[in-house]
Design a protein around this motif. Structure first.
Motif, mmCIF file in Angstrom:
data_model
loop_
_atom_site.group_PDB
_atom_site.id
_atom_site.type_symbol
_atom_site.label_atom_id
_atom_site.label_comp_id
_atom_site.label_asym_id
_atom_site.label_seq_id
_atom_site.Cartn_x
_atom_site.Cartn_y
_atom_site.Cartn_z
ATOM 1 N N GLY A 197 9.958 7.695 -6.953
ATOM 2 C CA GLY A 197 10.096 7.801 -8.512
ATOM 3 C C GLY A 197 11.405 7.732 -8.722
ATOM 4 O O GLY A 197 11.807 8.027 -9.757
ATOM 5 N N LEU A 198 12.317 6.730 -8.166
ATOM 6 C CA LEU A 198 13.673 6.694 -8.064
ATOM 7 C C LEU A 198 14.192 5.511 -9.330
ATOM 8 O O LEU A 198 14.912 5.377 -9.619
ATOM 9 N N ASN A 236 12.212 17.214 1.024
ATOM 10 C CA ASN A 236 12.301 17.717 -0.459
ATOM 11 C C ASN A 236 12.091 19.038 -0.964
ATOM 12 O O ASN A 236 11.545 19.909 -2.614
ATOM 13 N N HIS A 237 10.704 18.996 -0.715
ATOM 14 C CA HIS A 237 9.319 19.799 -1.996
ATOM 15 C C HIS A 237 9.966 21.274 -0.976
ATOM 16 O O HIS A 237 9.663 22.216 -2.383
ATOM 17 N N ARG A 238 10.178 21.657 0.022
ATOM 18 C CA ARG A 238 10.725 22.866 0.488
ATOM 19 C C ARG A 238 11.714 23.357 -0.485
ATOM 20 O O ARG A 238 12.126 24.684 -0.922
ATOM 21 N N LYS A 239 12.983 22.546 -0.528
ATOM 22 C CA LYS A 239 13.820 22.921 -1.444
ATOM 23 C C LYS A 239 13.115 23.095 -2.808
ATOM 24 O O LYS A 239 13.986 23.790 -3.043
ATOM 25 N N ASN A 240 12.783 21.800 -3.214
ATOM 26 C CA ASN A 240 12.774 22.571 -4.773
ATOM 27 C C ASN A 240 12.135 23.417 -5.626
ATOM 28 O O ASN A 240 11.973 24.079 -6.128
ATOM 29 N N ILE A 258 6.138 18.461 -7.027
ATOM 30 C CA ILE A 258 5.773 19.712 -8.172
ATOM 31 C C ILE A 258 5.753 19.161 -9.664
ATOM 32 O O ILE A 258 6.470 17.469 -9.934
ATOM 33 N N PHE A 259 5.130 19.296 -10.167
ATOM 34 C CA PHE A 259 4.614 19.775 -12.114
ATOM 35 C C PHE A 259 5.175 20.063 -12.696
ATOM 36 O O PHE A 259 4.868 21.811 -12.120
ATOM 37 N N GLU A 276 9.255 15.129 -8.147
ATOM 38 C CA GLU A 276 9.340 16.546 -9.169
ATOM 39 C C GLU A 276 8.673 15.494 -10.670
ATOM 40 O O GLU A 276 10.030 14.316 -10.665
ATOM 41 N N VAL A 277 7.809 15.832 -11.222
ATOM 42 C CA VAL A 277 7.110 15.276 -12.258
ATOM 43 C C VAL A 277 7.063 16.154 -13.259
ATOM 44 O O VAL A 277 6.974 17.110 -13.352
ATOM 45 N N TRP A 278 7.667 16.071 -14.605
ATOM 46 C CA TRP A 278 7.808 16.503 -15.588
ATOM 47 C C TRP A 278 6.278 16.642 -16.526
ATOM 48 O O TRP A 278 5.968 15.443 -16.839
ATOM 49 N N TYR A 279 5.545 17.163 -17.459
ATOM 50 C CA TYR A 279 4.495 17.694 -18.109
ATOM 51 C C TYR A 279 4.308 17.624 -19.151
ATOM 52 O O TYR A 279 4.934 19.070 -19.063
ATOM 53 N N SER A 280 4.010 17.257 -20.932
ATOM 54 C CA SER A 280 3.752 17.682 -21.383
ATOM 55 C C SER A 280 2.130 17.633 -22.330
ATOM 56 O O SER A 280 1.684 16.123 -21.734
ATOM 57 N N GLU A 281 1.963 18.935 -23.226
ATOM 58 C CA GLU A 281 0.372 18.867 -23.471
ATOM 59 C C GLU A 281 0.609 18.626 -25.174
ATOM 60 O O GLU A 281 1.549 18.439 -25.672
ATOM 61 N N TYR A 282 -0.546 16.905 -25.052
ATOM 62 C CA TYR A 282 -0.673 16.817 -26.350
ATOM 63 C C TYR A 282 -1.654 17.546 -27.353
ATOM 64 O O TYR A 282 -2.982 17.563 -26.492
ATOM 65 N N SER A 283 -2.139 17.804 -28.664
ATOM 66 C CA SER A 283 -3.205 18.210 -29.276
ATOM 67 C C SER A 283 -3.599 16.978 -30.022
ATOM 68 O O SER A 283 -4.997 17.330 -30.595
ATOM 69 N N SER A 284 -2.931 15.960 -31.161
ATOM 70 C CA SER A 284 -3.040 14.993 -31.079
ATOM 71 C C SER A 284 -2.405 13.619 -31.119
ATOM 72 O O SER A 284 -1.823 13.218 -29.885
ATOM 73 N N PRO A 285 -3.310 12.601 -31.551
ATOM 74 C CA PRO A 285 -2.617 10.597 -31.315
ATOM 75 C C PRO A 285 -0.914 11.392 -31.948
ATOM 76 O O PRO A 285 -0.391 10.467 -31.460
ATOM 77 N N GLU A 286 -0.971 12.085 -32.929
ATOM 78 C CA GLU A 286 0.507 12.092 -34.047
ATOM 79 C C GLU A 286 1.204 12.982 -33.014
ATOM 80 O O GLU A 286 2.866 12.028 -32.697
ATOM 81 N N ASP A 287 1.017 13.636 -31.650
ATOM 82 C CA ASP A 287 1.792 14.638 -30.609
ATOM 83 C C ASP A 287 2.997 13.445 -30.072
ATOM 84 O O ASP A 287 4.071 13.756 -29.627
#
Length: 332
Positions: A197-198, A236-240, A258-259, A276-287
């Motif tokens: 992921g670098l 890394n996972h154990r540490k994170n 981890i998410f 680690e990876v970020w995630y965000s939710e959307y409710s519409s295409p506009e979001d």
């Protein structure tokens, strides 16, 4: 080097790389470079290096691709070759290959400052190019640089008056529709985790539908991590996980990956540890469009068709700026 000669030379390099990767030919210098790179950089496992070399051979060195790419530019003027300094990053194996190839395609002569994290592969691939470990004493006509924002500031300060194409920090994101097949999720796992992921093309931010079931994706990510990332990722996972748990952070533990929920915030400027990876939710295409619009100047790639994030072509310019056109426009 004229266009036909350039195509012949670098298509032959691509063919040689593919034969070596298939085990059909010996290349002692490259084999040694891979061994030394894996010794010097824990993230440069032989698997990761071979994947990077395969992407170079297929994306940059196929004869048809070279012919189409060079056909978009006039043949470089004969005569003295101006000097272009290339400052290579060390986040993924041979990441500066495209920059060096672009300098040569523009009719310039490259001098390359190698990263201490990736100093063995490129001299094998470009045996006639000058490589060094420092920019001290450089007298160049232009510069191409890559790296973080701090590095960008350094080169602006220390090389005033020299035309520079500076590529600073960027990130890539993937938009999930919610109806992806298991195969598509396997491809997305690779887009996230190849090269740990670098890379700036690595997906570090997922935009998912509200209420999305993350379990199939976390399982796909865990399969990739278990088969390709090895003990380094597990450590890394154990540490994170310990750090996030103590801090009371909201996260999903995939087993190795981890998410972390980002909400409506932006990932830019936030330190995200390996695994680690970020995630965000959307409710519409506009979001989705609002997420993208807010960070569009810092986004390298928006991934909707999974499995191709780390397979760039010759026209996939870092930061979207054509380096050949940049050099052709420099007065020297």
């Amino acid at each position: 080097m004229r266009n036909e000669e350039f195509i012949t030379v670098y298509a032959a390099l691509g063919h040689r790389l593919m034969k070596w990767l298939a085990g059909d030919t010996c290349w002692p210098e490259l084999e040694t470079a891979v061994e030394l790179s894996a010794r010097d950089n824990a993230f440069f496992t032989p698997y990761m290096q071979c994947r990077a070399l395969e992407a170079i051979a297929c994306g940059f060195l196929a004869e048809d691709a070279l012919r189409r790419w060079l056909g978009a530019y006039p043949v470089p003027d004969p005569g003295a070759e101006p000097l272009c300094g290339v400052v290579a990053a060390g986040n993924i194996p041979a990441v500066a290959f495209h920059d060096i190839l672009s300098v040569l395609a523009a009719g310039w002569k490259p001098v390359v400052k190698l990263s201490s994290k990736d100093r063995h592969l490129l001299p094998v691939l470009f045996p006639d190019v000058e490589f060094c470990g420092s920019t001290d004493g450089w007298r160049v006509d232009a510069m191409l640089t890559m790296g973080g924002d701090a590095a960008a500031g350094y080169f602006r300060e220390h090389f005033p008056g020299i035309p520079k194409l500076i590529r600073a920090s960027r990130f890539s994101l993937a938009v999930i529709a919610g109806d992806e097949t298991p195969s598509a999720l396997e491809d997305l796992a690779e887009d996230m985790l190849l090269y740990y992921g670098l890379g700036c093309r690595s997906v570090v931010w997922l935009i998912v539908p509200a209420g999305y079931d993350m379990c199939p994706l976390t399982a796909a990510a865990e399969r990739f991590a278990a088969s390709r990332l090895g003990r380094l990722a597990a450590d890394n996972h154990r540490k994170n996980k310990a750090v996030l748990t103590l801090a009371g952070e909201d996260f999903i533990d995939g087993g190795t990956v981890i998410f972390r929920r980002l909400g409506s915030g932006s990932p830019y400027g936030r330190t995200l540890p390996v695994g680690e990876v970020w995630y965000s939710e959307y409710s519409s295409p506009e979001d989705v469009e609002n997420f993208i619009r807010r960070d569009e100047d810092r986004i390298q790639k928006i991934i909707r068709n999974f499995g191709y994030a780390q397979r760039p072509g010759l026209e996939d310019w870092p930061d979207g700026v054509d380096a050949v056109e940049f050099l052709r426009g420099v007065k020297h």
